[in-house]
Write a protein that holds these residues in place. Structure first.
Motif, PDB file in Angstrom:
ATOM      1  N   CYS A  69       0.855  -1.177   0.000  1.00  0.00           N
ATOM      2  CA  CYS A  69       0.000   0.000   0.000  1.00  0.00           C
ATOM      3  C   CYS A  69       0.897   1.236   0.000  1.00  0.00           C
ATOM      4  O   CYS A  69       1.647   1.453   0.961  1.00  0.00           O
ATOM      5  CB  CYS A  69      -0.902   0.015   1.232  1.00  0.00           C
ATOM      6  N   HIS A  87      -5.141  -4.993  -0.176  1.00  0.00           N
ATOM      7  CA  HIS A  87      -6.403  -4.902   0.561  1.00  0.00           C
ATOM      8  C   HIS A  87      -7.524  -5.685  -0.116  1.00  0.00           C
ATOM      9  O   HIS A  87      -8.680  -5.578   0.290  1.00  0.00           O
ATOM     10  CB  HIS A  87      -6.795  -3.435   0.729  1.00  0.00           C
ATOM     11  N   ASN A 113      -8.574  -5.684  -3.469  1.00  0.00           N
ATOM     12  CA  ASN A 113      -9.218  -5.151  -4.671  1.00  0.00           C
ATOM     13  C   ASN A 113      -8.479  -5.626  -5.911  1.00  0.00           C
ATOM     14  O   ASN A 113      -7.478  -6.350  -5.826  1.00  0.00           O
ATOM     15  CB  ASN A 113      -9.233  -3.624  -4.635  1.00  0.00           C
ATOM     16  N   THR A 119     -14.062   3.008  -8.363  1.00  0.00           N
ATOM     17  CA  THR A 119     -13.515   4.350  -8.482  1.00  0.00           C
ATOM     18  C   THR A 119     -12.440   4.365  -9.566  1.00  0.00           C
ATOM     19  O   THR A 119     -11.967   3.309 -10.012  1.00  0.00           O
ATOM     20  CB  THR A 119     -12.912   4.852  -7.146  1.00  0.00           C
ATOM     21  N   GLU A 135     -15.476  -0.751   4.892  1.00  0.00           N
ATOM     22  CA  GLU A 135     -14.157  -1.238   5.295  1.00  0.00           C
ATOM     23  C   GLU A 135     -14.098  -1.624   6.774  1.00  0.00           C
ATOM     24  O   GLU A 135     -13.033  -1.992   7.275  1.00  0.00           O
ATOM     25  CB  GLU A 135     -13.102  -0.174   5.002  1.00  0.00           C
ATOM     26  N   ASP A 183      -8.869  13.082   3.655  1.00  0.00           N
ATOM     27  CA  ASP A 183      -7.928  12.193   2.978  1.00  0.00           C
ATOM     28  C   ASP A 183      -6.893  11.636   3.951  1.00  0.00           C
ATOM     29  O   ASP A 183      -6.452  10.484   3.807  1.00  0.00           O
ATOM     30  CB  ASP A 183      -7.223  12.938   1.839  1.00  0.00           C
ATOM     31  N   LYS A 226      -8.527   8.833   5.664  1.00  0.00           N
ATOM     32  CA  LYS A 226      -8.741   7.742   4.693  1.00  0.00           C
ATOM     33  C   LYS A 226      -7.463   6.945   4.475  1.00  0.00           C
ATOM     34  O   LYS A 226      -7.488   5.712   4.464  1.00  0.00           O
ATOM     35  CB  LYS A 226      -9.237   8.329   3.372  1.00  0.00           C
ATOM     36  N   ARG A 227      -6.332   7.631   4.306  1.00  0.00           N
ATOM     37  CA  ARG A 227      -5.086   6.919   4.001  1.00  0.00           C
ATOM     38  C   ARG A 227      -4.546   6.161   5.205  1.00  0.00           C
ATOM     39  O   ARG A 227      -3.812   5.180   5.038  1.00  0.00           O
ATOM     40  CB  ARG A 227      -4.056   7.909   3.467  1.00  0.00           C
ATOM     41  N   ARG A 241      -8.369   3.627   5.913  1.00  0.00           N
ATOM     42  CA  ARG A 241      -9.197   3.145   4.804  1.00  0.00           C
ATOM     43  C   ARG A 241     -10.662   3.532   4.954  1.00  0.00           C
ATOM     44  O   ARG A 241     -11.504   3.082   4.174  1.00  0.00           O
ATOM     45  CB  ARG A 241      -9.066   1.620   4.607  1.00  0.00           C
ATOM     46  N   MET A 299     -12.682   4.215   1.627  1.00  0.00           N
ATOM     47  CA  MET A 299     -12.078   3.580   0.455  1.00  0.00           C
ATOM     48  C   MET A 299     -12.883   2.398  -0.072  1.00  0.00           C
ATOM     49  O   MET A 299     -12.467   1.750  -1.030  1.00  0.00           O
ATOM     50  CB  MET A 299     -10.664   3.097   0.777  1.00  0.00           C
ATOM     51  N   GLN A 305     -17.378   4.500  -1.461  1.00  0.00           N
ATOM     52  CA  GLN A 305     -16.459   5.614  -1.669  1.00  0.00           C
ATOM     53  C   GLN A 305     -16.816   6.819  -0.792  1.00  0.00           C
ATOM     54  O   GLN A 305     -16.909   7.941  -1.258  1.00  0.00           O
ATOM     55  CB  GLN A 305     -16.405   5.993  -3.139  1.00  0.00           C
ATOM     56  N   SER A 306     -17.013   6.541   0.504  1.00  0.00           N
ATOM     57  CA  SER A 306     -17.242   7.530   1.568  1.00  0.00           C
ATOM     58  C   SER A 306     -18.623   8.163   1.523  1.00  0.00           C
ATOM     59  O   SER A 306     -18.875   9.153   2.216  1.00  0.00           O
ATOM     60  CB  SER A 306     -16.163   8.622   1.567  1.00  0.00           C
TER      61      SER A 306
END
Length: 476
Positions: A149, A260, A262, A306, A402, A423, A426-427, A430, A433, A437-438
């Motif tokens: 990641c 993760h 995906n 996304t 998540e 952000d 999020k980073r 997660r 993510m 998408q939030s």
């Protein structure tokens, strides 16, 4: 004016790696970042691949740093508490007449010292990856290739550097460099810095800093790449990273699992004038979907959740620019792919040069271990229960996609180099993510940020200044 031994320009993966390696030595380090957080530039949007090292020309910085960086990843991931998987990679050949090029890649990899390389015929490749396209006639298998990641790698490096004394200054833009008898005056949008050495890790702007002080000029092109990210329901479509034979603009469109769960498709490659332009386009995303299908069949494109764009710093010489290029000025310029793979090796190399230059002694108390935000969803039930009993906030799920709890978000906000934006949360966690998408969790994350940082909701930003979410109250 702030005095220090070393100023590092940029808090991306390269600047953070250099900072961590330099924090092994006695000396004051200032990392200057124009954005609000680490990993806001080139490092935030890429293929998340730790390349094996077979692609670069033997003897280049790209080849040497890639192979060394790959070697270091297992220990680094353990020390920094970040996910890393050696899933391996395929380079697939789609035309019989190009099979000799596959052999050339294999031999180049051997020359670079890459272990675990194998040439496979079509049947051998399909046995390992049943979803390869009908056009595949052979493949190169690189067993040491991996996935990581990029956010967590950069955050791990930066936080560990901060734990060991490096100071980070965000929203601090370098506006000028002036050589002094005792070092460099670094002019910024905030306070100025007087330093003995400068490290240029400014990504797509690295040529601008270099050209301020060096006679031999560089030209960095901002190379735009668009990606599609698919839901976790598609994550098992391939088990290796699938490349196509590389061309003029890089390794082509890949299909890869992520750490993760995906599935990632991309990137395109186009040089653009605007070094900050990260818009996706219908044309670019169409190219991603079309070209990814050349190497892998039946990609479930309806599962795209996304799309995003990354920028690569392509220097005209087609290699990394590393080392002391002016008195006390050290370049890490033109760092494109395999920059993520090479980051720890570049940090190691430049830190050794700078420590020798400044005669810095090694610390006796350097702490290499960093722990990230706990990921309750991945814990065994008993361990998760213990966390919740200790702090009930860990039992309050904020991001349903998540499965991220309030406790994890609070840890992200109050941790080393804590999150201050959506952000940033999020980073680190997660949250946002996942599949929606939030769409559901962002208001609650905003409330937590406002509460914990004593801010008005109107001050909460997605990332940089000007990205505030709430503009005004409509009642109350």
């Amino acid at each position: 004016m702030i005095q220090c031994d070393i100023v590092i320009a940029g808090a991306g993966v390269i600047g953070s790696a250099v900072a961590r390696e330099l924090s092994r030595f006695e000396g004051s380090i200032a990392v200057l970042e124009k954005n609000a957080d680490v990993c806001e530039g080139t490092s935030k949007a890429n293929s998340a691949i730790i390349h094996a090292g077979f692609d670069a020309e033997p003897g280049t910085w790209k080849a040497k740093m890639n192979v060394r960086g790959n070697e270091k990843m297992d220990k680094l991931a353990e020390e920094l508490d970040i996910p890393f998987q050696r899933c391996g990679a395929f380079v697939v050949c789609l035309h019989e007449e190009e099979l000799p090029k596959l052999k050339e890649l294999y031999e180049r990899g051997l020359a670079n010292g890459v272990p675990g390389l194998k040439l496979l015929n079509r049947e051998e490749a399909l046995a390992l990856e049943p979803n390869l396209s009908d056009a595949v006639c052979g493949a190169l298998l690189a067993e040491t290739s991996g996935i990581v990641c990029p956010f967590e790698l950069t955050l791990g490096l930066a936080e560990n550097a901060a734990m060991n004394g490096a100071q980070f200054y965000f929203e601090t833009q370098i506006t000028g460099l002036e050589r002094r008898e005792d070092g460099w005056l670094v002019k910024t949008s905030g306070e100025d810095f007087l330093t003995k050495a400068v490290v240029n890790a400014a990504g797509v702007h690295s040529d601008e800093l270099h050209n301020l002080v060096c006679e031999n000029k560089l030209h960095v092109a901002s190379r735009k790449g668009e990606y599609c990210l698919l839901d976790k329901t598609a994550g098992q479509h391939v088990s290796h990273t699938i490349f196509q034979l590389p061309g003029k603009y890089g390794k082509g469109v890949l299909v890869s699992p992520t750490v993760h769960g995906n599935l990632l498709l991309g990137p395109t490659a186009a040089d653009i004038e605007d070094r900050e332009e990260t818009k996706t386009t219908a044309e670019g995303l169409g190219e991603v979907l079309e070209k990814s299908a050349l190497g892998v069949r039946n990609i479930p494109i309806r599962q795209v959740i996304t799309s995003f764009t990354g920028l690569r710093a392509h220097e005209a010489g087609d290699d990394f620019v590393l080392g002391e290029t002016a008195e006390g000025f050290f370049d890490a310029a033109g760092i494109e792919s395999p920059g993520l793979s090479s980051a720890s090796a570049i940090g190691e190399y430049l830190a050794a040069l700078i420590a020798e230059k400044l005669q810095l002694a090694r610390k006796e108390n350097f702490q290499p271990i960093r722990r990230g935000v706990p990921r309750l969803h991945d814990m065994p039930a008993e361990q998760r229960k213990a966390y919740i009993e200790k702090n009930p906030a860990y039992g309050n799920i904020i991001c349903r996609c998540e499965q991220v709890s309030e406790g994890e978000i609070l840890d992200a906000i109050h941790g080393v180099l804590g999150a201050k934006t959506l952000d940033g949360v999020k980073r680190r966690t997660r949250a946002g993510m996942g599949r929606c998408q939030s769409g559901f969790c962002s208001p609650r994350v905003m409330e937590l940020l406002a509460r914990e940082l004593s801010l008005d909701l109107r001050e909460i930003r997605k990332n940089e200044k000007g990205s505030e979410i709430v503009l005004e109250k409509t009642r109350g």
